[in-house]
Design an enzyme around this catalytic site. Structure first.
Site, PDB file in Angstrom:
ATOM      1  NE  ARG A  36       5.774 -10.219   0.377  1.00  0.00           N
ATOM      2  CZ  ARG A  36       5.080  -9.500  -0.494  1.00  0.00           C
ATOM      3  NH1 ARG A  36       5.554  -9.305  -1.708  1.00  0.00           N
ATOM      4  NH2 ARG A  36       3.917  -8.979  -0.152  1.00  0.00           N
ATOM      5  CG  HIS A  68       6.169   1.746   0.711  1.00  0.00           C
ATOM      6  ND1 HIS A  68       6.870   0.907   1.547  1.00  0.00           N
ATOM      7  CD2 HIS A  68       5.147   2.242   1.443  1.00  0.00           C
ATOM      8  CE1 HIS A  68       6.277   0.906   2.736  1.00  0.00           C
ATOM      9  NE2 HIS A  68       5.239   1.708   2.704  1.00  0.00           N
ATOM     10  CE1 TYR A  71       5.473  -4.055   2.765  1.00  0.00           C
ATOM     11  CE2 TYR A  71       5.937  -5.921   1.353  1.00  0.00           C
ATOM     12  CZ  TYR A  71       5.145  -4.859   1.692  1.00  0.00           C
ATOM     13  OH  TYR A  71       4.024  -4.596   0.963  1.00  0.00           O
ATOM     14  CG  HIS A 108       6.636   1.123   7.190  1.00  0.00           C
ATOM     15  ND1 HIS A 108       6.212  -0.165   7.051  1.00  0.00           N
ATOM     16  CD2 HIS A 108       5.823   1.887   6.401  1.00  0.00           C
ATOM     17  CE1 HIS A 108       5.191  -0.198   6.217  1.00  0.00           C
ATOM     18  NE2 HIS A 108       4.931   1.020   5.812  1.00  0.00           N
ATOM     19  CD  GLU A 143       2.838   4.290   5.533  1.00  0.00           C
ATOM     20  OE1 GLU A 143       3.798   3.766   4.941  1.00  0.00           O
ATOM     21  OE2 GLU A 143       1.658   3.910   5.379  1.00  0.00           O
ATOM     22  CG  ASP A 177      -1.747   4.078   5.890  1.00  0.00           C
ATOM     23  OD1 ASP A 177      -2.912   3.834   6.267  1.00  0.00           O
ATOM     24  OD2 ASP A 177      -1.123   3.343   5.110  1.00  0.00           O
ATOM     25  CG  HIS A 180      -0.888   2.680   8.915  1.00  0.00           C
ATOM     26  ND1 HIS A 180       0.366   2.811   8.367  1.00  0.00           N
ATOM     27  CD2 HIS A 180      -1.390   1.537   8.413  1.00  0.00           C
ATOM     28  CE1 HIS A 180       0.597   1.787   7.559  1.00  0.00           C
ATOM     29  NE2 HIS A 180      -0.449   1.003   7.559  1.00  0.00           N
ATOM     30  CG  HIS A 214       0.017   5.504   1.983  1.00  0.00           C
ATOM     31  ND1 HIS A 214       0.990   4.775   2.632  1.00  0.00           N
ATOM     32  CD2 HIS A 214       0.537   5.850   0.770  1.00  0.00           C
ATOM     33  CE1 HIS A 214       2.065   4.702   1.849  1.00  0.00           C
ATOM     34  NE2 HIS A 214       1.821   5.349   0.727  1.00  0.00           N
ATOM     35  CG  ASP A 227      -0.884  -2.256   8.705  1.00  0.00           C
ATOM     36  OD1 ASP A 227      -1.775  -1.707   8.020  1.00  0.00           O
ATOM     37  OD2 ASP A 227       0.317  -2.211   8.400  1.00  0.00           O
ATOM     38  CG  HIS A 229      -4.103  -1.250   4.104  1.00  0.00           C
ATOM     39  ND1 HIS A 229      -3.145  -0.765   3.246  1.00  0.00           N
ATOM     40  CD2 HIS A 229      -3.586  -1.091   5.347  1.00  0.00           C
ATOM     41  CE1 HIS A 229      -2.104  -0.334   3.943  1.00  0.00           C
ATOM     42  NE2 HIS A 229      -2.349  -0.518   5.213  1.00  0.00           N
ATOM     43  CD  GLU A 259      -0.027   1.976   1.056  1.00  0.00           C
ATOM     44  OE1 GLU A 259       1.194   1.932   0.859  1.00  0.00           O
ATOM     45  OE2 GLU A 259      -0.527   2.194   2.177  1.00  0.00           O
TER      46      GLU A 259
HETATM   47 ZN    ZN Z   1      -0.523  -0.571   6.400  1.00  0.00          ZN
HETATM   48 MN    MN Z   2       0.605   2.980   3.930  1.00  0.00          MN
HETATM   49 MN    MN Z   3       3.602   1.689   4.305  1.00  0.00          MN
END
Ligand code: ZN
Ligand code: MN
Ligand code: MN
Length: 279
Positions: A36, A68, A71, A108, A143, A177, A180, A214, A227, A229, A259
């Protein structure tokens, strides 16, 4: 079958391996740092050595691990300083993966923030290409996204268009994913529909470039662009679709990473158990 989940590095990075072993993972994903913030503390020699030795002693194949990206970076941003910072973070993360012996870094594709897809993709390709110039064995995985406003790379055709511009090709792959793809409008609810979606993916991106899956169910319904999950089999995709995807991954020997959320309904242990059942 190679399956596991995203695991925490809280305490020190080698704890990720403990967490993965505890959850009976044969694959796992981590953030190499706080996801973050922009700042990343350097990995100490001791942390690196502990991570590598624990991984070696575990039954987990190093090639079934991935990291990964944090963000905040946005590789499609029109803001110059933000773009520079994002590319620098990507280069740094590739290097951290290399030091840790992690073969894949999932990223991403970012948001063009209203400046249009074409411009966003130009910047994205420039940034990715720069990170691809680093000398190591780490592969950057693109992704597919949930198709939120201004996002790039939810449509397989567009993802392929981006992917095919990247050089050197051996430094790039893709991460699929399931949540997604489903909320972006690809039906994954039956074996037949999964096959159709994967054929489409193969046509534009190439299944041979697919290195990590994913595996997430979706809280929302098909095409909702949300988005969120959800637990395997309990969301919009459901058991039939999730099962078909697991079987495909196993046939192609592609590591599966969960995830999924942790709540009263289920935790990581429960979702991994469910996936093994559905296999
Ligand atoms: Zn996601
Ligand atoms: Mn993902
Ligand atoms: Mn991701």
């Amino acid at each position: 079958m190679q399956i596991g989940c995203h695991v925490s590095i809280s305490g020190s990075i080698d704890k990720a391996v403990d967490n993965a072993v505890e959850r009976e993972c044969s694959a796992f994903q981590i953030f190499t740092r706080n996801p973050r913030g922009w700042h990343a503390k350097d990995l100490s020699k001791e942390d690196i050595a502990n991570f590598k030795s624990k991984l070696r002693e575990s039954k987990i194949d190093r090639l079934a691990t991935c990291a990964h990206m944090p963000y905040l970076p946005n590789l499609a941003t029109p803001k110059e300083d933000g773009f520079e910072k994002s590319v620098k973070t990507l280069v740094d993360e590739v290097e951290r993966c290399s030091i840790l012996g992690i073969p894949y870094l999932v990223t991403h594709l970012g948001s063009h923030l209203g400046t249009g897809e074409e411009d966003g993709i130009k910047r994205l390709v420039k940034g990715l290409t720069k990170a691809g110039q680093t000398e190591n064995d780490v592969m950057i995985l693109l992704e597919n996204t949930a198709c939120q406003k201004n996002s790039v790379g939810s449509d397989f055709k567009q993802l392929g268009k981006i992917f095919n511009q990247l050089k050197p090709a051996k430094k790039f792959g893709v991460c699929f994913d399931t949540c997604h793809a489903f909320v972006a409008g690809y039906d994954l609810r039956t074996e037949k529909k999964v096959k159709e979606a994967l054929n489409e993916f193969d046509k534009y991106v190439g299944i041979k470039n697919l290195k990590i899956i994913h595996l997430n169910d979706a809280k929302g319904d098909i095409g909702c662009n949300l988005d969120r999950h959800y637990h395997l089999g309990l969301g919009g995709i459901g058991e039939k679709g999730i099962s078909a995807i697991i079987k495909f991954a196993n046939k192609k020997k592609i590591p599966i990473i969960l995830e999924t959320p942790i709540d009263n309904e289920r935790d990581d242990f429960g979702n991994i158990k469910k996936a093994k059942e559905l296999a």
